[in-house]
Scaffold this active site. Structure first.
Site, PDB file in Angstrom:
ATOM      1  N   GLU A  43      16.950  36.802  32.167  1.00 52.66           N
ATOM      2  CA  GLU A  43      18.411  36.637  32.062  1.00 52.66           C
ATOM      3  C   GLU A  43      19.111  37.980  31.872  1.00 52.66           C
ATOM      4  OE1 GLU A  43      19.445  33.793  33.497  1.00 52.66           O
ATOM      5  OE2 GLU A  43      18.244  32.767  31.986  1.00 52.66           O
ATOM      6  N   ASP A  46      19.326  40.844  36.329  1.00 47.75           N
ATOM      7  CA  ASP A  46      19.606  41.064  37.769  1.00 47.75           C
ATOM      8  C   ASP A  46      20.490  42.286  38.005  1.00 47.75           C
ATOM      9  OD1 ASP A  46      21.903  39.690  36.823  1.00 47.75           O
ATOM     10  OD2 ASP A  46      22.007  38.319  38.539  1.00 47.75           O
ATOM     11  N   SER A 151      28.947  27.725  41.357  1.00 49.69           N
ATOM     12  CA  SER A 151      29.718  28.681  42.167  1.00 49.69           C
ATOM     13  C   SER A 151      28.885  29.198  43.332  1.00 49.69           C
ATOM     14  CB  SER A 151      30.164  29.890  41.348  1.00 49.69           C
ATOM     15  OG  SER A 151      30.595  29.529  40.096  1.00 49.69           O
ATOM     16  N   ASP A 199      21.992  34.212  41.348  1.00 50.57           N
ATOM     17  CA  ASP A 199      22.364  32.835  41.694  1.00 50.57           C
ATOM     18  C   ASP A 199      22.392  32.608  43.201  1.00 50.57           C
ATOM     19  OD1 ASP A 199      22.740  32.818  38.994  1.00 50.57           O
ATOM     20  OD2 ASP A 199      24.920  32.775  39.090  1.00 50.57           O
TER      21      ASP A 199
HETATM   22  C1  GLA Z   1      25.026  34.356  35.745  1.00 49.89           C
HETATM   23  C2  GLA Z   1      25.237  35.403  36.822  1.00 49.89           C
HETATM   24  C3  GLA Z   1      23.909  35.980  37.295  1.00 49.89           C
HETATM   25  C4  GLA Z   1      23.054  36.446  36.128  1.00 49.89           C
HETATM   26  C5  GLA Z   1      23.004  35.367  35.049  1.00 49.89           C
HETATM   27  C6  GLA Z   1      22.302  35.833  33.820  1.00 49.89           C
HETATM   28  O1  GLA Z   1      24.361  33.248  36.255  1.00 49.89           O
HETATM   29  O2  GLA Z   1      25.914  34.835  37.919  1.00 49.89           O
HETATM   30  O3  GLA Z   1      24.137  37.033  38.210  1.00 49.89           O
HETATM   31  O4  GLA Z   1      23.514  37.660  35.628  1.00 49.89           O
HETATM   32  O5  GLA Z   1      24.288  34.916  34.681  1.00 49.89           O
HETATM   33  O6  GLA Z   1      20.957  36.054  34.077  1.00 49.89           O
END
Ligand code: GLA
Length: 409
Positions: A43, A46, A151, A199
């Site tokens: 988490e 990215d 999203s 995502d």
């Molecule tokens: C959201 C963001 C992702 C990532 C997560 C945390 O989902 O859209 O890009 O940073 O949070 O891991």
């Protein structure tokens, strides 16, 4: 079989198709859909060029679409009440970052990006490009605000639909990664949320029965088999129904903090700090950045560790790694909330092998790896704990790794 041939859930596609016919009094040219995701581990790594390990949910958003010739885009969506909500038409030439806003900013942003990318114009579709306009009707069952990437699902379904109208029907792996980057760009530059690539890449590139190991620096991916059911296990999603939003300042603050730390360390990204060099790096940073950096570096190591277990088919062994990830997010990155902590703690006490919040945080969902035989007891314990605390009852379901974006019809 290519990923786009994989079977996709009929429900959202049927709903989008029916709604399209009732709104536009004609059939759509096609229906495309894309899934939400859970992130098993990794988490906020990215946007630090790190590692993530998501899988696609069976929950999808479908886009029924047909070309127009008047340069306008129309968007409609089917609400959870089954009613169709229609937005005012917008001229493609009027699209600007931030306009339109609200939910239609996501599909509009994708149209804006694809227009800039010069998609379409081939003979097969009579030269159709995004400039000529399109009707889109979107429907599906990815919970919104639950940290499950609704999203990204709407962005990727829209991208697949517009590319389909432009005559692109079979998206191979390299193109899928590119579509994910376009969808991310729509979110970053048009909607204005500074998210990473997790995502959209999950929604585009995941395949049935696997988790996706993604190196966010190189973009390299590996499909790692993940058959929890075969091992007598389930990944239980606990949606706390605490709505999370990444548009607030918290997500951007964390991102800015980690980027500042990388700058102070003279590194391209925190990916370049390893467990071996962590202590030295922390000694060189101001106190407020120390816990942020510690989370990113240890989380990357945990993704690598969990991936090694999964490659060896040792699913149950990832439990303690999930637990450690949650502690790190709660105490170091500080992106949890009381409801997520209660879900995680209760699941563990009731027998889960491991549990952590998933996604951006500040609300949304937790996951718990449970023996199937213990699942009902874990669900009951979580429900009771939430009732006792006076929290809204969470929604729970078992998440099975499912197909990425594709054409439904
Ligand atoms: C959201 C963001 C992702 C990532 C997560 C945390 O989902 O859209 O890009 O940073 O949070 O891991």
């Amino acid at each position: 079989m290519t990923a786009s041939d994989q079977a996709t859930a009929a429900g959202p596609a049927d709903t989008a198709d029916d709604a399209f016919r009732s709104v536009h009094d004609r059939a759509p040219a096609g229906v495309w859909s894309a899934p939400g995701r859970v992130n098993l581990i990794g988490e906020h790594t990215d946007y630090n060029d790190g590692f993530v390990l998501p899988f696609a949910l069976p929950h999808r958003l479908a886009a029924a679409a047909a070309p127009r010739e008047d340069g306008k885009l129309t968007f409609a969506t089917v609400g959870s009440d089954g009613r169709v909500h229609t937005e005012a038409p917008v001229a493609v030439s009027d699209l600007r970052p931030g306009t339109p806003d609200g939910w239609s900013g996501y599909p509009a942003g994708v149209a804006w990006v694809l227009r800039e990318a010069g998609i379409g114009g081939g003979a097969e579709t009579d030269g159709w490009t995004v400039d000529r306009g399109a009707d889109l009707v979107i429907a599906g069952d990815v919970p919104t605000g639950a940290g499950l990437s609704s999203s990204a699902a709407i962005e990727c379904a829209t991208a697949m639909a517009l590319l389909g109208l432009a005559g692109e029907h079979d998206q191979q792996a390299a193109r899928r990664a590119e579509i994910a980057r376009w969808a991310q760009r729509a979110e970053n530059e048009f909607v204005g949320v500074p998210t990473g690539s997790l995502d959209q890449t999950a929604s585009m590139c995941c395949v049935d029965g696997h988790v996706l190991f993604l190196d966010c620096r190189s973009g390299d991916t590996e499909q790692v088999p993940f058959n929890a059911t075969g091992a007598g296990l389930s990944v239980l999603v606990i949606d706390t129904q605490v709505k999370h939003s990444l548009g607030g300042s918290e997500y951007g603050d964390r991102r800015a903090g980690t980027e500042k730390a990388a700058r102070l360390l003279g590194l391209p990204a925190l990916r370049d700090v390893t467990p071996d060099t962590l202590d030295d790096a922390l000694d060189r940073l101001p106190a407020d950045l120390v816990p942020l950096v510690r989370h990113i570096v240890t989380e990357n190591a945990r993704v690598l560790e969990a991936s090694r277990y999964l490659r060896d088919g040792r699913i149950a062994d990832i439990g303690p790694v999930l637990d450690a990830s949650h502690v790190s997010m709660r105490d170091d990155y500080r992106i949890s909330c009381p409801e997520l902590d209660l879900a995680v703690d209760t699941a563990r006490t009731a027998g889960a092998l491991g549990s952590r919040m998933t996604g951006g945080g500040f609300g949304g969902s937790a996951i718990a790896l449970v023996r199937e035989n213990d699942r009902h007891a874990v669900e009951a314990a979580v429900t009771t704990a939430f009732d006792t605390a006076g929290y809204r009852r969470p929604r729970m379901f078992v998440a099975v790794p499912s197909a990425g974006a594709g054409r439904d019809r």
